[in-house]
Design a protein around this motif. Structure first.
Motif, mmCIF file in Angstrom:
data_model
loop_
_atom_site.group_PDB
_atom_site.id
_atom_site.type_symbol
_atom_site.label_atom_id
_atom_site.label_comp_id
_atom_site.label_asym_id
_atom_site.label_seq_id
_atom_site.Cartn_x
_atom_site.Cartn_y
_atom_site.Cartn_z
ATOM 1 N N THR A 71 3.203 -2.099 -1.232
ATOM 2 C CA THR A 71 3.737 -1.101 -0.561
ATOM 3 C C THR A 71 2.978 -0.527 0.402
ATOM 4 O O THR A 71 1.630 -0.566 0.411
ATOM 5 N N SER A 287 4.584 -5.578 1.413
ATOM 6 C CA SER A 287 5.831 -6.093 0.811
ATOM 7 C C SER A 287 7.122 -5.320 1.420
ATOM 8 O O SER A 287 7.952 -6.079 1.755
ATOM 9 N N ASP A 288 6.986 -4.060 1.566
ATOM 10 C CA ASP A 288 8.258 -3.442 2.091
ATOM 11 C C ASP A 288 8.195 -3.548 3.538
ATOM 12 O O ASP A 288 8.077 -2.367 4.219
#
Length: 289
Positions: A71, A287-288
């Motif tokens: 993240t 990832s986000d």
């Protein structure tokens, strides 16, 4: 007298004075040093399969974070730990796009919620005449004039980081400046909005903004924050920048733009990867996004 016709008892005494003459048919040898020719075998070249395996092996040599996604907050914490001894280090955001056929190189201008470094002032040159020229001067343009500025731009006397032009003069300057300013990304164009009647309004909108631009492969790199920024400020800058890039690449459309433009008018340049890195730290895939 031939040596074979002498008896065996007289042969030793006569052989000391006899001169032996080699037959004419015998091979003559040179007294020079003999040279041995050694044939060097050439190593066979690599096959296509071996070359492909070598390239794949080279690609496999990446850092430990290459296949790992984190993240955004976790990536910031890891890089901060790596750069613990460099308080002036900078976070860099890398956005990789697919660049399908027919898509333009992504570019635009942005104002981050918290700028990581001081804004560099643009040197603006404007091709305008009459009232538009006066408004450009009042708005803060550095060089303003008509077609007479073309010679100065060609010779390098007039240097600028941004060039604007009114629609009335674009045809007169294109034949001479297209080949010079085009490769440098400075040629005014309607697509970029640098050919406009509202020159003063364009200059006012530029104040306090920074230009970002991708390369031919569609990779965008930009300094996004300083290491000593709070995590909340780094996250805000990254989110804001990604929002601008998504709108510029067609991944996210404004409602007003959807009403004015036909659906599917421009190809979507998909974002494939977003990587956060620092000066000495690794590149971590976010990832986000």
């Amino acid at each position: 007298m031939p040596l074979l016709q002498i008896c065996r008892q007289c042969r030793p005494s006569v052989s000391r004075f006899a001169v032996y003459s080699a037959p004419a048919s015998s091979r003559q040898f040179s007294a020079s040093q003999a040279l041995l020719a050694r044939r060097v075998k050439k190593s066979p070249g690599l096959t296509k399969k071996a070359l492909a395996a070598k390239a794949n092996k080279k690609k496999a040599r990446r850092n430990i974070f290459e296949s790992e996604k984190m993240t955004l907050a976790e990536a910031v914490n890891v890089l901060r730990a790596v750069e613990v001894g460099s308080s002036n280090a900078m976070y860099e955001l890398t956005v990789k796009t697919a660049m399908p056929r027919g898509s333009a190189i992504p570019k635009g201008r942005i104002t981050l919620p918290r700028e990581p470094k001081a804004k560099e002032k643009d040197r603006i040159l404007v091709f305008a005449e009459g009232r538009a020229a006066e408004d450009a001067k009042k708005a803060g343009a550095d060089i303003v004039g008509g077609a007479e500025l073309v010679d100065g731009v060609v010779s390098g006397r007039h240097q600028a980081t941004l060039i604007l032009c009114t629609p009335a003069l674009i045809r007169s300057i294109t034949p001479r400046l297209g080949r010079i300013l085009g490769p440098r990304g400075l040629m005014p164009s309607e697509r970029r909005g640098t050919v406009t009647d509202d020159v003063s309004g364009f200059i006012r909108r530029l104040q306090g903004t920074n230009e970002w631009k991708g390369d031919k492969a569609g990779t965008i790199r930009a300094p996004i924050a300083k290491l000593d920024f709070p995590i909340e400020d780094v996250v805000k800058n990254v989110r804001h920048f990604l929002g601008v890039v998504k709108r510029a690449t067609g991944n996210q459309r404004d409602l007003s733009a959807q009403k004015n433009q036909k659906k599917g008018n421009a190809p979507v340049n998909a974002i494939t990867r977003v990587i956060l890195s620092s000066r000495q730290g690794p590149g971590i895939q976010v990832s986000d996004i």
